[in-house]
Structures are given as structure tokens and as C-alpha cells.
Design a protein around this motif. Structure first.
Motif, PDB file in Angstrom:
ATOM      1  N   ARG A  44      10.642  75.847   3.902  1.00  0.00           N
ATOM      2  CA  ARG A  44       9.334  76.342   4.166  1.00  0.00           C
ATOM      3  C   ARG A  44       9.097  77.804   3.266  1.00  0.00           C
ATOM      4  N   ASP A  45      10.170  78.344   3.534  1.00  0.00           N
ATOM      5  CA  ASP A  45       9.882  79.884   2.629  1.00  0.00           C
ATOM      6  C   ASP A  45      10.118  79.610   1.261  1.00  0.00           C
ATOM      7  N   ARG A  46      10.918  78.746   0.570  1.00  0.00           N
ATOM      8  CA  ARG A  46      11.118  78.525  -0.432  1.00  0.00           C
ATOM      9  C   ARG A  46       9.860  77.581  -1.226  1.00  0.00           C
ATOM     10  N   LEU A  47       9.577  76.661  -0.590  1.00  0.00           N
ATOM     11  CA  LEU A  47       8.128  76.106  -1.131  1.00  0.00           C
ATOM     12  C   LEU A  47       7.060  76.860  -1.108  1.00  0.00           C
ATOM     13  N   TYR A  48       6.808  77.735   0.190  1.00  0.00           N
ATOM     14  CA  TYR A  48       5.944  78.765   0.060  1.00  0.00           C
ATOM     15  C   TYR A  48       5.780  79.402  -1.373  1.00  0.00           C
ATOM     16  N   ARG A  49       6.916  80.148  -1.687  1.00  0.00           N
ATOM     17  CA  ARG A  49       6.901  80.908  -2.807  1.00  0.00           C
ATOM     18  C   ARG A  49       6.656  80.032  -4.130  1.00  0.00           C
ATOM     19  N   GLN A  50       7.117  78.952  -4.297  1.00  0.00           N
ATOM     20  CA  GLN A  50       7.125  78.174  -5.578  1.00  0.00           C
ATOM     21  C   GLN A  50       5.590  77.686  -5.707  1.00  0.00           C
TER      22      GLN A  50
END
Length: 362
Positions: free
Chosen positions: A280-286
Motif C-alpha cells: 500500500r505504501d509503495r503503490l501510494y508513492r508510485q
């Protein structure tokens, strides 16, 4: 606030309603069961679970295991067919058709309004506030509207669907205090396992006019088994059980749920939750870095709400690559939004790649 105060919120005609007593309601022990008009022969489909017998309406082992998981007593918990059944039971038990109201905070889960309208119950809305750090609930206005409309139920979703916002427990408790003796505050925690916030179950002892919905459909990966529960004051649980269908939990679903709630099952679930939170955190940033993405809302759930310059184009490009996301454009205030559930790391990478490449091609 006593249990009598909670029962006073129940429809007057249902306060002493006995409900239907099935053959499995009697606590009897026997070897030859001839009390429920069941077939004496096993089904061709029988395997580890015997499906020719009616199931226990509230299996004690499942109820106790869920209670331990959610931090309540077994007597405070009613198991049923996902959260949907609990929502329907609450509306039917507390709201008089054509007279009472429920308060919702859109954009939110659609079943609250569906159950209310099917029951002839008025729906009053207090929209979430689209703030800089995500959607927020205006608790003061919710309280005022609930009192003015003489609502019997206030439905809150935390973390919200589709907002992803987790509501503060002190604000929920404050709302319940203001509505004490007037309304029940229902907190839907379908996505609580993905959140840093504590559970509203911890508030029930001090504020019995709070009820909490939980489900095994999301973090525990049992959407097809349809197992969930409502946690509330013991007296209210008794009323809801009397309003429930005689056999709400199929035997195979109970067996699957117990396996998922075993020690090994919970270890696996915890691992998957940790992976999902990291994704979730990674996809949010990307997603935030992609051209054409207007906004990605912070989320405490297992999905992200995303606004696009061209939401139809984004939806079509993802679908063309075999990726199905939820179109939220019909929801209030979400005319340009899609909701993207978290997949595996590989699946999430496909989402980013499709949106990045399709934008470059455009």
C-alpha cells in the motif's frame, strides 16, 4: 447506560419477540438425531463436513474464537453471513418502517442505504469532508443531524470504504455519548486489520450504544465463505439473534473459518497483512508520481482511492490489460475516481506499468 437503555432503542414490537426456535436451538445430546426432518443418509457431496444435518445457529467454538480475536466476550458477539447480514439485522431490529431514520456519511459502503431503503427506513446523509490529508468525518454535524432526524442508527465506516480513512476512537466515543439513549452508533471495521487505529470494541463497555461490525472476508481471505459478526451489548445481541434466520452459518463455512482462525492460519494472515501494508505504501508513492493522476488518498485499508485527469481512459487501459478496478464515479463527490484494491507485488507492478506506459503512449 444500562442494557435496558439499549433495549429501549429496539422496535417496541420486537423487544420481547421470541423468534423462531429451530431444532438445533435445543441443547440436547444424542446419538440418533430424528428431530429436524433431515435425511438419514449422507449426501453424495459429504466429505469432511456433514451437510445433511442442519448446522448449529451459533457454533460455540467459532463464537469463542472470534471473541478472543476481537477482544470481547462470546455473549457480546453474533456470527452471521458476513457484515451484510448484521447491517440488515440492525436496521430491522431498531428501525420502524416508515418512521425511523439512519444517518450515513457518504461516500461510504452502499449496503447501509440499500438495507435501510428495502426496510422503508429514511436515509439522512452527512457527507465526509474532503480535507487536505484525506476524507474526514464532521462528528458535530453527524450528532446534530442524528438528533434532529430522530435517527435510530448512525453508520460509520472505519477505515472507510472507499475513503480509506480511519476514524479517531475518541470522536466515536464522543458521538455515542451525545446520542446516548437516542441512537446506536455502528462502526464497520471490515478493514481494521490493515489499520493503525484501535478497535471501537474497546469503547462498548463504557458506551453500550456502540456496535462494531467485523468480517473474515478481507484480511482473512474468506470472502466466499461469508462469515462475519456484530459485537455489541449482550442484551442487543440477544435481540438480533432472535431476528436472525434459523441457520445462518453453513457447516462448510464454519469449518473453513475455524481452520483460518487456527494458530497457523493467523500466522499466515499476519504475514499477508504486513505484505499488503508495505505494498500500500509503495503503490501510494508510485501512483502519486504518475502523470495524469490528480490525487491518491492516504489509506488505512487494503485499497487506494485515486483521482485521474481521464478516469475513463485509465479504467479502459487497465481493463484492456486484464486489470479490473472499481469505478467510483457514480459515488457522491467522486466523479473522477477509481478504487484500486491491493494485489500481490507482481499485480500491483502491472497496475503501475500499465498506467505509466499508456500515459507515455498518449
Amino acid at each position: 447506560m444500562s442494557s435496558d437503555d439499549i433495549i429501549a432503542l429496539v422496535r417496541e414490537d420486537l423487544r420481547t419477540f421470541a423468534g423462531y426456535r429451530s431444532a438445533r436451538s435445543e441443547a440436547l445430546d444424542g446419538r440418533i438425531w430424528l428431530n429436524a426432518n433431515e435425511s438419514p443418509w449422507a449426501s453424495y457431496a459429504d466429505s469432511a463436513t456433514t451437510v445433511r444435518r442442519y448446522p448449529d445457529p451459533q457454533p460455540a467454538v467459532l463464537r469463542e474464537r472470534l471473541a478472543r480475536l476481537y477482544g470481547c466476550s462470546a455473549e457480546q458477539l453474533l456470527a452471521g453471513r458476513g457484515s451484510d447480514e448484521a447491517i440488515d439485522l440492525l436496521v430491522r431490529a431498531l428501525c420502524r418502517p416508515g418512521q425511523d431514520a439512519v444517518v450515513l456519511t457518504p461516500p461510504t459502503f452502499g449496503m447501509y442505504a440499500v438495507c435501510a431503503r428495502l426496510h422503508g427506513t429514511r436515509v439522512v446523509e452527512v457527507s465526509l469532508v474532503d480535507a487536505e490529508d484525506g476524507f474526514a468525518c464532521d462528528f458535530d454535524t453527524v450528532a446534530e443531524v442524528a438528533l434532529a432526524s430522530e435517527a435510530k442508527l448512525v453508520f460509520l465506516c472505519s477505515p472507510g470504504n472507499p475513503s480509506g480513512t480511519a476514524l479517531p476512537l475518541d470522536a466515536i466515543a464522543g458521538l455515542a455519548r451525545r446520542l446516548q439513549g437516542r441512537a446506536l452508533v455502528v462502526v464497520d471495521e471490515a478493514y481494521a486489520e490493515y489499520s493503525d487505529a484501535g478497535s471501537a470494541v474497546s469503547l462498548i463497555e463504557a458506551q453500550p450504544n456502540i456496535a462494531v461490525l467485523r468480517t473474515l472476508s478481507k484480511a482473512h481471505a474468506l470472502a466466499g465463505a461469508r462469515v462475519g459478526c456484530v459485537i455489541a451489548d449482550e442484551a442487543l445481541i440477544g435481540v438480533l439473534q432472535r431476528c436472525q434466520a434459523p441457520y445462518p452459518l453453513p457447516g462448510p463455512s464454519v469449518a473453513i473459518a475455524l481452520r483460518a482462525l487456527s494458530d497457523d492460519g493467523l500466522v499466515q494472515t499476519s504475514s499477508h497483512i504486513a505484505t499488503a501494508r508495505g505494498e500500500r505504501d509503495r503503490l501510494y508513492r508510485q501512483l502519486r508520481a504518475l502523470p495524469g493522476v490528480r490525487r491518491v488518498y492516504p489509506s488505512q485499508a487494503n485499497f487506494l482511492l485515486v483521482r485521474f485527469d481521464d478516469p475513463q481512459g485509465a479504467f479502459d487501459r487497465l481493463l484492456g490489460a486484464g486489470v479490473v478496478v472499481r469505478d467510483m464515479r457514480a459515488a457522491p463527490g467522486l466523479h473522477d475516481a477509481l478504487r484500486i484494491s491491493l494485489g500481490t507485488p507482481e499485480q500491483n507492478a502491472v497496475v503501475v506499468d500499465v498506467l505509466a506506459r499508456s500515459r507515455e503512449a498518449a
